[in-house]
Write an enzyme that holds these catalytic residues in place. Structure first.
Site, mmCIF file in Angstrom:
data_model
loop_
_atom_site.group_PDB
_atom_site.id
_atom_site.type_symbol
_atom_site.label_atom_id
_atom_site.label_comp_id
_atom_site.label_asym_id
_atom_site.label_seq_id
_atom_site.Cartn_x
_atom_site.Cartn_y
_atom_site.Cartn_z
ATOM 1 N N GLU A 151 0.877 -1.177 0.000
ATOM 2 C CA GLU A 151 0.000 0.000 0.000
ATOM 3 C C GLU A 151 0.907 1.216 0.000
ATOM 4 O O GLU A 151 1.557 1.514 0.994
ATOM 5 C CB GLU A 151 -0.918 -0.002 1.224
ATOM 6 C CG GLU A 151 -1.989 -1.074 1.203
ATOM 7 C CD GLU A 151 -3.029 -0.897 0.111
ATOM 8 O OE1 GLU A 151 -3.076 0.179 -0.540
ATOM 9 O OE2 GLU A 151 -3.798 -1.847 -0.110
ATOM 10 N N CYS A 193 -2.388 8.585 3.117
ATOM 11 C CA CYS A 193 -2.217 8.152 1.727
ATOM 12 C C CYS A 193 -3.433 8.527 0.893
ATOM 13 O O CYS A 193 -3.300 8.894 -0.265
ATOM 14 C CB CYS A 193 -1.947 6.656 1.672
ATOM 15 S SG CYS A 193 -3.158 5.685 2.575
HETATM 16 P P1 NAD Z 1 8.724 4.898 3.967
HETATM 17 O O1 NAD Z 1 8.535 4.102 2.747
HETATM 18 O O2 NAD Z 1 9.885 5.799 4.052
HETATM 19 O O3 NAD Z 1 8.812 3.990 5.276
HETATM 20 C C1 NAD Z 1 7.819 3.047 5.610
HETATM 21 C C2 NAD Z 1 8.456 1.914 6.375
HETATM 22 O O4 NAD Z 1 9.380 1.232 5.541
HETATM 23 C C3 NAD Z 1 9.257 2.320 7.617
HETATM 24 O O5 NAD Z 1 9.002 1.361 8.627
HETATM 25 C C4 NAD Z 1 10.692 2.230 7.145
HETATM 26 O O6 NAD Z 1 11.597 1.980 8.197
HETATM 27 C C5 NAD Z 1 10.628 1.046 6.213
HETATM 28 N N1 NAD Z 1 11.703 0.998 5.217
HETATM 29 C C6 NAD Z 1 12.540 1.979 4.819
HETATM 30 N N2 NAD Z 1 13.376 1.523 3.851
HETATM 31 C C7 NAD Z 1 13.053 0.229 3.638
HETATM 32 C C8 NAD Z 1 13.525 -0.779 2.747
HETATM 33 N N3 NAD Z 1 14.496 -0.542 1.882
HETATM 34 N N4 NAD Z 1 12.944 -1.988 2.785
HETATM 35 C C9 NAD Z 1 11.936 -2.251 3.634
HETATM 36 N N5 NAD Z 1 11.437 -1.340 4.499
HETATM 37 C C10 NAD Z 1 11.984 -0.112 4.496
HETATM 38 O O7 NAD Z 1 7.351 5.665 4.095
HETATM 39 P P2 NAD Z 1 6.964 6.765 5.174
HETATM 40 O O8 NAD Z 1 7.733 7.984 4.814
HETATM 41 O O9 NAD Z 1 7.073 6.186 6.531
HETATM 42 O O10 NAD Z 1 5.416 6.989 4.882
HETATM 43 C C11 NAD Z 1 4.948 7.945 3.970
HETATM 44 C C12 NAD Z 1 4.489 7.308 2.688
HETATM 45 O O11 NAD Z 1 3.648 6.216 2.964
HETATM 46 C C13 NAD Z 1 3.665 8.213 1.796
HETATM 47 O O12 NAD Z 1 4.102 8.092 0.467
HETATM 48 C C14 NAD Z 1 2.249 7.674 1.900
HETATM 49 O O13 NAD Z 1 1.424 7.923 0.812
HETATM 50 C C15 NAD Z 1 2.503 6.247 2.131
HETATM 51 N N6 NAD Z 1 1.382 5.636 2.837
HETATM 52 C C16 NAD Z 1 0.587 4.790 2.129
HETATM 53 C C17 NAD Z 1 -0.512 4.229 2.721
HETATM 54 C C18 NAD Z 1 -1.392 3.302 1.942
HETATM 55 O O14 NAD Z 1 -2.154 2.572 2.548
HETATM 56 N N7 NAD Z 1 -1.295 3.276 0.638
HETATM 57 C C19 NAD Z 1 -0.793 4.507 4.058
HETATM 58 C C20 NAD Z 1 0.046 5.348 4.757
HETATM 59 C C21 NAD Z 1 1.150 5.907 4.126
#
Ligand code: NAD
Length: 474
Positions: free
Chosen positions: A241, A275
């Site tokens: 997501e 999101c």
């Molecule tokens: P992010 O992708 O930076 O981080 C999310 C998670 O992924 C964190 O726990 C982080 O530690 C982990 N992570 C970082 N690098 C990784 C890697 N290489 N492999 C695996 N995991 C890794 O996102 P964010 O900045 O925390 O959140 C914001 C984004 O999330 C926005 O783009 C938003 O639209 C999206 N979001 C989407 C939804 C949805 O349901 N579609 C919901 C909430 C947020």
């Protein structure tokens, strides 16, 4: 200061190192958060695999009962969870209380689900059954916008379906998940639920780990792409997501005053860090000025600040990196349009950004084309509806979209043409555990929530019986 621990194999343990968790409203230290080593990840994966057969052998009702017990522990400590959520995430207390409630609502919903075997067909010759079985160890990787809700809405369907679990919260908002770990340690058999935290360094090790069968990820599109690549080596199941840049199209038959509040609420919920927040507003020329004025007035009247203060309606941006990004988007908005609310960033400390509304801006500006993920709304004028639909669809994202109209047939016709997983009519950002949430395009893969979301935590298995076969009589 409270010491937070991780949950690995039924034990609450310290990390290999630790990092600071900062309150985004004032940049003060809230607590230290453990950082797991790769060896601790391996321990958690081994424990989850060891716990899997016994957990999978329980009935849905037995597994659901323990999930409900966890929800009961949250309910008994709801105010503490809400206060902690405000401290780590920044959202106002009222919104934090809502999140704590919603997290239980989602988890209790999935705790009551079952998946029965399905009889596909049967005749004299053949009987076809479709079964669903758990996958094994699921890893849930969570973002920082709804730390408790997202942890719970991954945990509950994964567990009720018979999987064991590793949850990894975002490094800037781990505390509510680690507090949850203390209750989970008392409720679940060792290894069924493991909660580990990191400093953003463990992602690759989790997503390539041979002992993990599935990744359920919520976060940004760039990270989602890295996960796909990293998970390819072991062909993991993926639910991703990801980001969105939801457009709303307001038709010429709308009463601007009546629509403004719903549009405003969906744009600035959680200070825009959702999101499926409304992130681009396309408004017909005939009502453009009026609707801009209404939304601008609501944004100007909003109280933004420290979420723990009485009367504050919108909290800060959650972390410094995101704050910097949002400030850049506001600079872009200023350069390409006219600001009618907000726009001036107060001096720190804290990542406070006023609700910002920009008009007379159009596609091509970064704040329209990209996902700001913060409290800034661009309002774009259109005169031709087909053109507005084309512009709404001209995005690599396809999470949600909405149509606003007083004519249900017209609204539905536009909804059918929007290339997104969800389209709302006369609302935006409405969701629930029973409603499937499917992304389109680069907003993700798979489905969360609803029946389809639950099934994503299972593998399909077909039993195909030859009824005409009979053993020769000995
Ligand atoms: P992010 O992708 O930076 O981080 C999310 C998670 O992924 C964190 O726990 C982080 O530690 C982990 N992570 C970082 N690098 C990784 C890697 N290489 N492999 C695996 N995991 C890794 O996102 P964010 O900045 O925390 O959140 C914001 C984004 O999330 C926005 O783009 C938003 O639209 C999206 N979001 C989407 C939804 C949805 O349901 N579609 C919901 C909430 C947020």
């Amino acid at each position: 200061m409270k010491e937070y621990k991780m949950l690995i194999n039924g034990q609450l343990v310290a990390g290999a190192t630790s990092i600071e968790v900062i309150n985004p409203a004032n940049e003060q230290l809230v607590a230290h958060c453990p950082v797991a080593s790769e060896a601790q990840l391996d321990e958690a994966v081994a424990a989850a695999n060891a716990a899997f057969p016994a957990w999978a052998a329980h009935s849905y009702a037995e597994r659901g009962a323990l999930i409900k017990q966890l929800c009961g522990a949250i309910a008994d400590n709801a105010e503490e969870f809400a206060q902690l959520l405000t401290q780590e995430q920044g959202k106002p207390l009222a919104a934090a209380r809502d999140e704590v409630m919603f997290a239980q609502y989602f988890a209790n919903y999935f705790a009551e689900q079952t998946i029965e075997p399905e009889l596909l067909s049967e005749d004299d010759n053949q009987r076809l059954e479709v079964l669903r079985r758990p996958l094994g160890v699921v890893a849930g990787i969570c973002p920082w916008n709804f730390p408790l809700l997202i942890t719970l809405y991954k945990l509950a369907p994964a567990l009720v379906a018979g999987n064991t679990l590793i949850i990894k919260p975002a490094p800037t908002t781990p505390l509510t998940s680690l507090r949850l770990a203390e209750f989970a340690a008392e409720i679940f058999p060792a290894g069924v639920v493991n909660i580990i935290s990191d400093d953003n360094s463990l992602g690759q090790a989790i997503t390539s780990h041979p002992g993990i069968a599935k990744i359920s990820f919520t976060g940004s599109t760039p990270t989602g792409k890295k996960i796909m690549a990293s998970a390819a080596g072991t062909l993991k199941r993926l639910t991703l997501e990801l980001g969105g840049n939801d457009a709303a199209i307001v038709l010429d038959d709308v009463d601007p005053k009546a629509a403004a509040e719903g549009i405003f609420g969906a744009s600035f919920i959680n200070s825009g860090q959702v999101c499926i927040a409304l992130k681009r507003l396309y408004v017909h020329d005939s009502i453009y000025d009026q609707l801009c004025a209404e939304i601008g007035a609501l944004a100007n009247a909003a109280v933004v600040g420290d979420g723990s203060r009485e009367g504050v309606q919108f909290g800060p941006v959650q972390n410094r990196m995101q704050y910097q990004k949002v400030c850049d988007y506001i600079a872009d908005a200023k350069a390409n349009g006219n600001i009618i609310a907000g726009g001036e960033i107060p001096a720190g400390p804290g990542f406070i950004v006023p609700l910002t509304v920009v008009r007379d801006i159009t596609d091509g500006a970064r704040v329209v084309d990209e996902e700001p993920f913060g409290p800034v709304l661009p309002i774009v004028r259109y005169s031709d509806l087909d053109d507005a639909i084309a512009r709404a669809n001209a995005s690599e994202f396809g999470l949600g979209g909405s149509v606003w109209s007083s004519n249900p047939e017209r609204a539905h016709a536009v909804a059918e043409q929007l290339d997104t997983g969800t389209v709302w009519i006369n609302q935006h950002c409405a969701f629930g555990p029973n409603i499937p949430f499917p992304p389109a395009k680069q907003s993700g893969l798979g489905v969360e929530w609803g029946r389809e979301g639950l099934l994503e935590f299972t593998a399909m298995k077909v039993i195909n019986i030859n009824k005409a076969y009979s053993n020769p009589v000995h």
